[in-house]
Scaffold this motif. Structure first.
Motif, PDB file in Angstrom:
ATOM      1  N   SER A  89       5.627   5.609  10.247  1.00  0.00           N
ATOM      2  CA  SER A  89       5.479   5.433   8.804  1.00  0.00           C
ATOM      3  C   SER A  89       5.812   4.000   8.434  1.00  0.00           C
ATOM      4  CB  SER A  89       6.391   6.393   8.027  1.00  0.00           C
ATOM      5  OG  SER A  89       5.978   7.739   8.200  1.00  0.00           O
ATOM      6  N   PHE A  90       5.094   3.488   7.442  1.00  0.00           N
ATOM      7  CA  PHE A  90       5.259   2.113   7.000  1.00  0.00           C
ATOM      8  C   PHE A  90       5.454   2.096   5.487  1.00  0.00           C
ATOM      9  CE2 PHE A  90       2.678   2.184  10.798  1.00  0.00           C
ATOM     10  CZ  PHE A  90       3.211   1.170  11.590  1.00  0.00           C
ATOM     11  N   PHE A  91       6.458   1.316   5.038  1.00  0.00           N
ATOM     12  CA  PHE A  91       6.685   1.166   3.604  1.00  0.00           C
ATOM     13  C   PHE A  91       5.660   0.199   3.026  1.00  0.00           C
ATOM     14  CE2 PHE A  91      11.539   2.217   3.556  1.00  0.00           C
ATOM     15  CZ  PHE A  91      11.231   3.529   3.857  1.00  0.00           C
ATOM     16  N   LEU A  92       5.166   0.527   1.821  1.00  0.00           N
ATOM     17  CA  LEU A  92       4.208  -0.307   1.118  1.00  0.00           C
ATOM     18  C   LEU A  92       4.809  -0.724  -0.225  1.00  0.00           C
ATOM     19  CD1 LEU A  92       1.007   1.900   1.659  1.00  0.00           C
ATOM     20  CD2 LEU A  92       1.792  -0.013   3.087  1.00  0.00           C
ATOM     21  N   VAL A  93       4.763  -2.012  -0.520  1.00  0.00           N
ATOM     22  CA  VAL A  93       5.285  -2.501  -1.800  1.00  0.00           C
ATOM     23  C   VAL A  93       4.163  -2.900  -2.747  1.00  0.00           C
ATOM     24  CG1 VAL A  93       7.498  -3.257  -0.859  1.00  0.00           C
ATOM     25  CG2 VAL A  93       5.552  -4.831  -0.850  1.00  0.00           C
ATOM     26  N   GLY A  94       2.938  -2.671  -2.344  1.00  0.00           N
ATOM     27  CA  GLY A  94       1.782  -2.957  -3.195  1.00  0.00           C
ATOM     28  C   GLY A  94       1.023  -1.709  -3.548  1.00  0.00           C
ATOM     29  N   GLY A  95       1.700  -0.565  -3.588  1.00  0.00           N
ATOM     30  CA  GLY A  95       1.066   0.693  -3.906  1.00  0.00           C
ATOM     31  C   GLY A  95       0.109   1.150  -2.812  1.00  0.00           C
ATOM     32  N   SER A  96      -0.591   2.251  -3.090  1.00  0.00           N
ATOM     33  CA  SER A  96      -1.585   2.752  -2.143  1.00  0.00           C
ATOM     34  C   SER A  96      -2.702   1.748  -1.911  1.00  0.00           C
ATOM     35  CB  SER A  96      -2.173   4.076  -2.642  1.00  0.00           C
ATOM     36  OG  SER A  96      -1.256   5.132  -2.459  1.00  0.00           O
ATOM     37  N   THR A  97      -2.908   0.857  -2.867  1.00  0.00           N
ATOM     38  CA  THR A  97      -3.941  -0.172  -2.714  1.00  0.00           C
ATOM     39  C   THR A  97      -3.746  -0.944  -1.419  1.00  0.00           C
ATOM     40  OG1 THR A  97      -4.407  -0.453  -5.065  1.00  0.00           O
ATOM     41  CG2 THR A  97      -4.790  -2.354  -3.659  1.00  0.00           C
ATOM     42  N   SER A  98      -2.524  -1.403  -1.160  1.00  0.00           N
ATOM     43  CA  SER A  98      -2.283  -2.186   0.055  1.00  0.00           C
ATOM     44  C   SER A  98      -2.490  -1.337   1.304  1.00  0.00           C
ATOM     45  CB  SER A  98      -0.877  -2.787   0.039  1.00  0.00           C
ATOM     46  OG  SER A  98       0.112  -1.784  -0.062  1.00  0.00           O
ATOM     47  N   GLY A  99      -2.159  -0.053   1.232  1.00  0.00           N
ATOM     48  CA  GLY A  99      -2.382   0.826   2.379  1.00  0.00           C
ATOM     49  C   GLY A  99      -3.856   1.052   2.645  1.00  0.00           C
ATOM     50  N   ASN A 100      -4.639   1.263   1.575  1.00  0.00           N
ATOM     51  CA  ASN A 100      -6.081   1.445   1.744  1.00  0.00           C
ATOM     52  C   ASN A 100      -6.730   0.197   2.341  1.00  0.00           C
ATOM     53  OD1 ASN A 100      -6.081   4.055   0.753  1.00  0.00           O
ATOM     54  ND2 ASN A 100      -6.605   3.459  -1.333  1.00  0.00           N
ATOM     55  N   LEU A 101      -6.321  -0.980   1.868  1.00  0.00           N
ATOM     56  CA  LEU A 101      -6.861  -2.220   2.416  1.00  0.00           C
ATOM     57  C   LEU A 101      -6.534  -2.340   3.899  1.00  0.00           C
ATOM     58  CD1 LEU A 101      -5.932  -4.787  -0.411  1.00  0.00           C
ATOM     59  CD2 LEU A 101      -8.126  -3.655  -0.055  1.00  0.00           C
ATOM     60  N   ALA A 102      -5.276  -2.066   4.249  1.00  0.00           N
ATOM     61  CA  ALA A 102      -4.839  -2.251   5.633  1.00  0.00           C
ATOM     62  C   ALA A 102      -5.531  -1.283   6.584  1.00  0.00           C
ATOM     63  CB  ALA A 102      -3.319  -2.089   5.724  1.00  0.00           C
ATOM     64  N   MET A 103      -5.694  -0.024   6.189  1.00  0.00           N
ATOM     65  CA  MET A 103      -6.303   0.924   7.132  1.00  0.00           C
ATOM     66  C   MET A 103      -7.792   0.631   7.308  1.00  0.00           C
ATOM     67  SD  MET A 103      -6.327   4.675   5.298  1.00  0.00           S
ATOM     68  CE  MET A 103      -7.156   5.019   3.740  1.00  0.00           C
ATOM     69  N   ILE A 104      -8.465   0.143   6.272  1.00  0.00           N
ATOM     70  CA  ILE A 104      -9.877  -0.224   6.424  1.00  0.00           C
ATOM     71  C   ILE A 104     -10.008  -1.453   7.313  1.00  0.00           C
ATOM     72  CG2 ILE A 104     -11.906  -1.092   5.199  1.00  0.00           C
ATOM     73  CD1 ILE A 104     -11.043   0.699   2.841  1.00  0.00           C
ATOM     74  N   LEU A 105      -9.152  -2.458   7.097  1.00  0.00           N
ATOM     75  CA  LEU A 105      -9.199  -3.664   7.908  1.00  0.00           C
ATOM     76  C   LEU A 105      -8.828  -3.389   9.363  1.00  0.00           C
ATOM     77  CD1 LEU A 105      -7.567  -6.153   5.365  1.00  0.00           C
ATOM     78  CD2 LEU A 105      -9.918  -6.253   6.224  1.00  0.00           C
ATOM     79  N   THR A 106      -8.060  -2.344   9.607  1.00  0.00           N
ATOM     80  CA  THR A 106      -7.700  -1.972  10.979  1.00  0.00           C
ATOM     81  C   THR A 106      -8.862  -1.281  11.675  1.00  0.00           C
ATOM     82  OG1 THR A 106      -5.371  -1.718  10.360  1.00  0.00           O
ATOM     83  CG2 THR A 106      -6.095  -0.619  12.380  1.00  0.00           C
ATOM     84  N   VAL A 107      -9.482  -0.338  11.003  1.00  0.00           N
ATOM     85  CA  VAL A 107     -10.566   0.440  11.612  1.00  0.00           C
ATOM     86  C   VAL A 107     -11.850  -0.388  11.693  1.00  0.00           C
ATOM     87  CG1 VAL A 107     -12.017   2.481  11.314  1.00  0.00           C
ATOM     88  CG2 VAL A 107      -9.549   2.643  10.943  1.00  0.00           C
ATOM     89  N   CYS A 108     -12.139  -1.147  10.644  1.00  0.00           N
ATOM     90  CA  CYS A 108     -13.335  -2.013  10.623  1.00  0.00           C
ATOM     91  C   CYS A 108     -12.896  -3.430  10.988  1.00  0.00           C
ATOM     92  CB  CYS A 108     -13.998  -1.980   9.255  1.00  0.00           C
ATOM     93  SG  CYS A 108     -14.612  -0.347   8.793  1.00  0.00           S
ATOM     94  N   ALA A 109     -12.677  -3.658  12.269  1.00  0.00           N
ATOM     95  CA  ALA A 109     -12.105  -4.920  12.730  1.00  0.00           C
ATOM     96  C   ALA A 109     -13.132  -6.037  12.844  1.00  0.00           C
ATOM     97  CB  ALA A 109     -11.412  -4.708  14.081  1.00  0.00           C
ATOM     98  N   HIS A 110     -14.418  -5.701  12.822  1.00  0.00           N
ATOM     99  CA  HIS A 110     -15.463  -6.709  12.977  1.00  0.00           C
ATOM    100  C   HIS A 110     -16.441  -6.617  11.807  1.00  0.00           C
ATOM    101  CE1 HIS A 110     -14.035  -5.838  17.109  1.00  0.00           C
ATOM    102  NE2 HIS A 110     -14.149  -7.148  17.259  1.00  0.00           N
ATOM    103  N   PRO A 111     -16.896  -7.760  11.287  1.00  0.00           N
ATOM    104  CA  PRO A 111     -17.887  -7.731  10.209  1.00  0.00           C
ATOM    105  C   PRO A 111     -19.112  -6.906  10.613  1.00  0.00           C
ATOM    106  CG  PRO A 111     -17.054  -9.957  10.513  1.00  0.00           C
ATOM    107  CD  PRO A 111     -16.509  -9.139  11.645  1.00  0.00           C
ATOM    108  N   GLY A 112     -19.590  -6.087   9.692  1.00  0.00           N
ATOM    109  CA  GLY A 112     -20.743  -5.241   9.978  1.00  0.00           C
ATOM    110  C   GLY A 112     -20.396  -3.875  10.509  1.00  0.00           C
ATOM    111  N   ASP A 113     -19.109  -3.618  10.789  1.00  0.00           N
ATOM    112  CA  ASP A 113     -18.707  -2.281  11.224  1.00  0.00           C
ATOM    113  C   ASP A 113     -19.037  -1.262  10.130  1.00  0.00           C
ATOM    114  OD1 ASP A 113     -17.793  -2.969  13.706  1.00  0.00           O
ATOM    115  OD2 ASP A 113     -15.668  -3.024  13.163  1.00  0.00           O
ATOM    116  N   ILE A 114     -19.408  -0.056  10.548  1.00  0.00           N
ATOM    117  CA  ILE A 114     -19.782   1.003   9.612  1.00  0.00           C
ATOM    118  C   ILE A 114     -18.622   1.973   9.409  1.00  0.00           C
ATOM    119  CG2 ILE A 114     -21.298   2.993   9.253  1.00  0.00           C
ATOM    120  CD1 ILE A 114     -23.489   1.495  10.707  1.00  0.00           C
ATOM    121  N   LEU A 115     -18.360   2.295   8.160  1.00  0.00           N
ATOM    122  CA  LEU A 115     -17.362   3.289   7.809  1.00  0.00           C
ATOM    123  C   LEU A 115     -18.016   4.320   6.904  1.00  0.00           C
ATOM    124  CD1 LEU A 115     -14.281   3.981   8.034  1.00  0.00           C
ATOM    125  CD2 LEU A 115     -13.989   2.793   5.849  1.00  0.00           C
ATOM    126  N   LEU A 116     -17.843   5.602   7.214  1.00  0.00           N
ATOM    127  CA  LEU A 116     -18.331   6.669   6.336  1.00  0.00           C
ATOM    128  C   LEU A 116     -17.307   6.862   5.224  1.00  0.00           C
ATOM    129  CD1 LEU A 116     -19.693   9.330   8.860  1.00  0.00           C
ATOM    130  CD2 LEU A 116     -20.682   7.150   8.134  1.00  0.00           C
TER     131      LEU A 116
END
Length: 535
Positions: A89-116
């Motif tokens: 578990s990781f503490f977030l000080v920028g609300g769920s917004t920062s968590g959503n950004l981080a998990m997308i940037l982790t899964v979509c690590a390369h430009p053009g990656d597809i996310l459903l």
């Protein structure tokens, strides 16, 4: 591993360290500049903020570092993982917004990656796609015909999209929705894992899920790989306090930590982090009992509403009971008891107007749309709150209804939100003319839509009236807030339904972010040679 002392559930290592710091007489030769709030002393003090400022510390000896935790923050996060059933578990000080950004940037690590991506997601998800330079395949959410509100995509739609786009890096779902409505996430997780991809869940409004028998199961318990929760929304942390939870082998933890450091401040708020630790301890120690008073307040409201027949209450059991009559129940099988969704059965008061009248009586709802008002209870709610609310509703109930019923209710006044009508379509129902939560892909899943950070050139766009926007390509994001679900995003063709819905929002005075014209008199669209020639 933590020693026995540090691993106790009643231990709140970060909060306790902050309390000790606040009580100490150490001389500060470090930031922040207010020096425990003393900067305000010559001017009469900092008032109610002074106590918070006394605990407003930074990364000094003994306070640890959020981005490289080795002490009290590490221990606090481990206790959070234990409490919420995560591996990390990781503490977030920028609300769920920062968590959503981080998990997308982790899964979509390369430009053009597809996310459903579920189509009706929070704006932070689209911002994450832009930052990642990713492509989104938008998934059609299911429609609950009884209420006219969207929930989550069906497992079958996800399976079909993964078969069509086998290179997809993952699936992102929102559960529950802003109304507290949901369905079983386990089949969705199984489909994702069968295709070897992670299930990412924006569970911003479900931090309390799984913590009481009357609450729906949590996303983690249902098999999700990454879950983001707003601990400040439904639990007891300070605003902006949130958590990200991870389990399973499908997420690169090292990359996730790096992404979190990218999107979060290098000077995180220690009061916010301390409140996360304290909120976890309260839940960890009290367990299901933490929700007793709040649930009692909700039950008192339900009893009171039974004496006020003008107001209906949204609930999935009513849809299930009417399944034999044709109502679709699979889209809506769980309801957060702390999200009390009411409406005027007579159809005279829109949700917006009912909210205004409640506010005039001193009751401030969470949000409203053209039909419903969302009342948010929590473990901090009391029966006194309910008595105040019922008194307000009783006052509103006996008011003379000078206005005519709303157009959507004239033909079939709402007497039961579970009743469905043959006229119900995929884009709207008899009960919600235009919900700020509803947003559909148009088909089970879309073609890949590219996102990037390239700014628009002024000569590429123009402002047109909403009445003439149908068929044009949107050049800005239109985000009613709350709930923060983009109705349009740049590059999307504006349908007649969307144009009419936006006109309804403008007439209702809805607050919209992202629009160049916040009153929605006009909308920014791309110019095209064909349209320019026609002009």
């Amino acid at each position: 591993m933590m020693d026995r002392e540090k691993g106790r559930k009643d231990h709140a290592p970060l909060y306790e360290a902050l309390y000790q710091y606040k009580s100490s007489r150490q001389a500060s030769f470090h930031v922040p500049g207010h020096k425990k709030g003393r900067a305000y002393a010559p001017h009469g003090g900092a008032g109610f903020l002074e106590q918070i400022m006394e605990a407003d510390v930074t990364e000094i000896t003994g306070t640890d570092d959020l981005h490289h935790p080795e002490g009290i923050i590490r221990d606090a996060q481990r206790l959070a993982a234990e409490c919420f059933g995560a591996e990390d578990s990781f503490f977030l000080v920028g609300g769920s917004t920062s968590g959503n950004l981080a998990m997308i940037l982790t899964v979509c690590a390369h430009p053009g990656d597809i996310l459903l991506v579920q189509r009706n997601v929070h704006k932070s998800v689209l911002n994450g796609l832009m930052l990642a330079g990713a492509k989104a395949v938008f998934l059609q959410p299911q429609l609950d015909e009884g209420s006219g509100l969207a929930t989550a995509p069906a497992a079958e739609a996800i399976a079909a999209a993964l078969a069509a786009y086998p290179a997809a890096k993952g699936v992102l779902i929102t559960m529950p929705n802003y109304y507290g409505m949901g369905t079983d996430l386990a089949p969705l997780a199984k489909v994702c894992h069968r295709h070897g991809v992670p299930l990412l869940v924006d569970e911003a409004h479900g931090a309390h899920y799984g913590q009481h028998p009357q609450l729906p199961a949590s996303a983690l318990a249902s098999g999700a790989d990454v879950v983001v929760q707003s601990t400040h929304k439904m639990l007891a942390a300070l605003t902006m306090g949130a958590m990200l939870h991870v389990q399973g082998p499908r997420i690169n933890r090292g990359l996730l930590r790096q992404r979190l450091a990218m999107v979060q401040s290098s000077s995180p708020s220690y009061p916010v982090m301390g409140s996360l630790d304290l909120a976890r301890r309260l839940l960890h120690m009290q367990g299901a009992a933490a929700f007793t008073a709040g649930l009692a307040a909700v039950e008192a409201l339900k009893r009171g509403l039974a004496e006020l027949p003008r107001f209906g209450l949204l609930h999935p059991q009513e849809q299930q009971r009417d399944a034999a009559a044709g109502a679709a129940s699979a889209a809506y099988t769980t309801q957060d008891p702390f999200k009390v969704v009411i409406y005027d059965r007579t159809g005279v008061l829109s949700g917006y107007e009912l909210q205004r009248r409640l506010e005039a009586c001193g009751c401030i709802p969470e949000m409203s749309d053209d039909r419903y008002v969302v009342l948010l209870y929590s473990l901090g709610s009391t029966e006194e709150d309910t008595r105040h609310l019922l008194a307000a509703l009783a006052h509103i109930s006996v008011e003379k209804a000078n206005a005519q019923p709303l157009p959507s209710a004239k033909a079939n006044a709402v007497s039961n939100p579970g009743q469905s009508s043959p006229a119900v379509k995929n884009e709207k129902s008899d009960f919600v003319e235009f919900s700020t939560w509803n947003n559909f892909a148009g088909t089970d899943f879309s073609e890949p839509v590219s996102f990037n950070l390239i700014p628009l050139k002024p000569d590429e766009v123009e402002a047109v009236s909403l009445q003439s926007s149908s068929g044009r390509i949107a050049a800005e994001m239109i985000i009613p807030y709350p709930p923060g679900i983009p109705i349009l995003y740049p590059g999307e063709r504006i349908t007649e339904t969307a144009a009419c819905g936006l006109q309804g929002l403008a007439k209702a005075g809805a607050k919209c972010q992202g629009a160049q014209d916040p009153k929605l008199g006009t909308i920014l669209v791309y110019k095209t040679p064909e349209q320019e020639n026609m002009e």
